[in-house]
Design a protein around this motif. Structure first.
Motif, PDB file in Angstrom:
ATOM      1  N   THR A   6      34.616  38.104  41.253  1.00  0.00           N
ATOM      2  CA  THR A   6      35.200  38.197  39.917  1.00  0.00           C
ATOM      3  C   THR A   6      34.157  38.781  38.978  1.00  0.00           C
ATOM      4  O   THR A   6      32.947  38.662  39.210  1.00  0.00           O
ATOM      5  N   ARG A  13      38.590  40.546  28.875  1.00  0.00           N
ATOM      6  CA  ARG A  13      39.166  41.127  30.082  1.00  0.00           C
ATOM      7  C   ARG A  13      38.307  40.755  31.277  1.00  0.00           C
ATOM      8  O   ARG A  13      37.119  40.465  31.135  1.00  0.00           O
ATOM      9  N   SER A  15      38.091  41.164  35.911  1.00  0.00           N
ATOM     10  CA  SER A  15      38.587  41.830  37.112  1.00  0.00           C
ATOM     11  C   SER A  15      38.267  40.981  38.325  1.00  0.00           C
ATOM     12  O   SER A  15      37.340  40.161  38.303  1.00  0.00           O
ATOM     13  N   ILE A  81      43.922  34.968  42.568  1.00  0.00           N
ATOM     14  CA  ILE A  81      43.840  34.450  41.194  1.00  0.00           C
ATOM     15  C   ILE A  81      43.647  32.937  41.214  1.00  0.00           C
ATOM     16  O   ILE A  81      42.836  32.380  40.463  1.00  0.00           O
ATOM     17  N   LEU A  86      40.833  31.923  37.093  1.00  0.00           N
ATOM     18  CA  LEU A  86      40.979  32.641  35.825  1.00  0.00           C
ATOM     19  C   LEU A  86      42.368  32.405  35.230  1.00  0.00           C
ATOM     20  O   LEU A  86      43.345  32.301  35.951  1.00  0.00           O
ATOM     21  N   VAL A  88      44.986  34.182  33.607  1.00  0.00           N
ATOM     22  CA  VAL A  88      45.469  35.539  33.365  1.00  0.00           C
ATOM     23  C   VAL A  88      46.617  35.510  32.357  1.00  0.00           C
ATOM     24  O   VAL A  88      47.519  34.680  32.462  1.00  0.00           O
ATOM     25  N   PRO A  92      48.502  42.749  35.547  1.00  0.00           N
ATOM     26  CA  PRO A  92      47.291  43.374  36.089  1.00  0.00           C
ATOM     27  C   PRO A  92      47.463  44.868  36.322  1.00  0.00           C
ATOM     28  O   PRO A  92      48.575  45.366  36.506  1.00  0.00           O
ATOM     29  N   PHE A 111      42.716  42.704  34.187  1.00  0.00           N
ATOM     30  CA  PHE A 111      43.718  42.041  33.350  1.00  0.00           C
ATOM     31  C   PHE A 111      43.035  41.346  32.177  1.00  0.00           C
ATOM     32  O   PHE A 111      41.802  41.204  32.150  1.00  0.00           O
ATOM     33  N   ASP A 112      43.855  40.926  31.216  1.00  0.00           N
ATOM     34  CA  ASP A 112      43.361  40.099  30.118  1.00  0.00           C
ATOM     35  C   ASP A 112      43.337  38.648  30.562  1.00  0.00           C
ATOM     36  O   ASP A 112      44.199  38.198  31.321  1.00  0.00           O
ATOM     37  N   VAL A 113      42.341  37.919  30.080  1.00  0.00           N
ATOM     38  CA  VAL A 113      42.254  36.487  30.367  1.00  0.00           C
ATOM     39  C   VAL A 113      42.253  35.717  29.057  1.00  0.00           C
ATOM     40  O   VAL A 113      41.896  36.238  27.996  1.00  0.00           O
TER      41      VAL A 113
END
Length: 433
Positions: A6, A13, A15, A81, A86, A88, A92, A111-113
């Motif tokens: 990760t 953001r 990944s 995930i 995370l 999310v 994604p 993606f946004d977290v």
């Protein structure tokens, strides 16, 4: 299928890189091949009988790879995930890192977290509470409103129409001598002075007698909803069929008994108490909002746009459900308001932004204080909700995950803590409705 790594990126953001075993991919390719081969014409083979190797030779090694990969991707991503932990909050964006090395295919998702907020100060927040003093006039106005609700309609037969009468009329409107759509009604009940019709219409009924036929001359307002009528003069052909007027009950002990009280003194005392409670609750709500505004002002966080967009969509869904519960829907709402979906989203945006910020700030307090709902508190909340919605408790539990319910309870506890530790200055409200 497993998580490889990760990475936290800027602006909330992140990944992940995760893998899919090539053996699993090949097995899925065989499944896709079996599903698709019946639709393919391969020279030298009967339809549906060409082997996979021949199809690959003709169309390339990757002929079924993309579809197979798309089939495996959702489960592999979800598993990765969960392993990453995370939170999310956006869709994604996927990319293939490598397919030709080793025994796995490596993929990447960006993606946004959900951001973690920090609240510098959440105890000792200052807010003013405006207390409204309930006056005798306010009590009497409330009683008069109840008196008006208890009024009965009395038929009028011995005089012409007056303001505050309810007139039973037929009408048909004409612009330039032509009747227009929506301008006709029969036995319409119109309260004179209510402002229900075009300005000047109701006043011209005053003085007319039952059975009389007459013209009402008006001009549509420039801002009238139907553009083809806006600003134009109109003539309404009218007939007055009947008149009624309101008869108010006397404000005496008999009236109080109709309101379930022994006498007017007891009734007035109850009205006063309820007004005090109503204004107190309203003042408390204002104070709570001011405290939350102060809390949000002390928060440090970088909120991704997707979080606001998601909340706007939540608001839209809830509003649509409210409309449907009243026999309407969004399309009907748009028809009568002249708005569209984008405008409604824009209207919801400020409230959605505040909701997101308040939630993040309170969650920061939850973390700072180590607040955690107990199993007993969670079970009690399930029971309360089951009773409120007249549902079986197992159905409530099936609909709402315990971790989501616990999170809501934690936020409520944080709000209570912040309010209890606030410095509230009480002052008399200068203006009260």
């Amino acid at each position: 299928m497993s998580l490889i790594k990760t990475e936290n990126l800027e602006k909330s953001r992140a990944s992940i890189e995760f893998s899919i075993e090539k053996a699993a991919l090949e097995a899925e390719i065989v499944k896709v091949y079996k599903q698709q081969i019946g639709k393919m014409n391969i020279p030298g083979f009967r339809k549906g009988k060409a082997p996979l190797a021949m199809v690959r030779k003709l169309y390339g090694q990757g002929v079924f790879t993309d579809e197979a990969l798309n089939n495996l991707l959702p489960d592999a991503y979800e598993e990765a995930i969960k392993e990453s932990g995370l939170a999310v909050i956006s869709r994604p964006e996927f990319d293939i890192v490598s397919m030709d090395e080793g025994d796995v295919v490596v993929l990447k998702a960006v993606f946004d977290v959900k951001p973690e907020a920090v609240v510098k100060e959440y105890k000792g927040l200052k807010a003013e509470k405006e207390v409204t003093e309930v006056t005798d006039e306010m009590v009497e106005n409330d009683i008069k409103a109840a008196q008006k609700r208890a009024a009965r309609e009395i038929e009028v037969t011995d005089r012409a129409a007056e303001m505050d009468d309810t007139a039973d009329i037929d009408f048909e409107g004409f612009v330039d001598g032509v009747a227009f759509e929506g301008g006709k009604g029969e036995h319409h009940k119109l309260k004179l002075g209510s402002g229900q019709f075009i300005p000047g219409f109701e006043e011209q009924i005053v003085g007319k007698n039952i059975g009389e036929e007459f013209d009402v001359n008006v001009t549509f307002p420039e801002e009238y909803g139907a553009k083809e009528l806006a600003g134009k003069p109109a003539v309404f052909k009218c007939k007055l069929h009947a008149l009624t007027k309101e008869e108010l009950p006397e404000l005496d002990d008999e009236f109080a008994k109709d309101q379930s009280f022994d006498n007017m003194e007891a009734y007035r005392a109850d009205v006063r108490a309820k007004l005090v409670e109503r204004y107190e609750k309203a003042a408390d709500q204002v104070v709570e909002n001011r405290i939350l505004d102060a809390l949000v002002a002390n928060m440090e966080v970088e909120i991704p746009e997707s979080m606001f967009v998601n909340e706007v969509e939540n608001e839209l869904r809830e509003y649509d459900m409210q409309l449907r519960s009243n026999g309407l829907d969004l399309n009907t709402y748009f028809k009568y308001t002249g708005q569209n979906l984008d405008q409604l989203r824009e209207n919801f945006r400020p409230r959605a932004e505040r909701s997101v910020k308040v939630r993040l700030a309170l969650e920061a307090v939850v973390k700072a204080e180590g607040i955690a709902a107990t199993e007993e508190e969670i079970e009690a909340e399930y029971k309360r909700m089951a009773e409120m919605y007249s549902m079986e408790i197992d159905k409530v539990k099936a609909a709402i995950a315990s971790e989501d319910l616990a999170a809501d309870l934690n936020v409520q506890a944080a709000l209570k803590l912040v309010k209890e530790n606030a410095e509230i200055t009480v002052k008399k409200a200068e203006d009260a409705e």
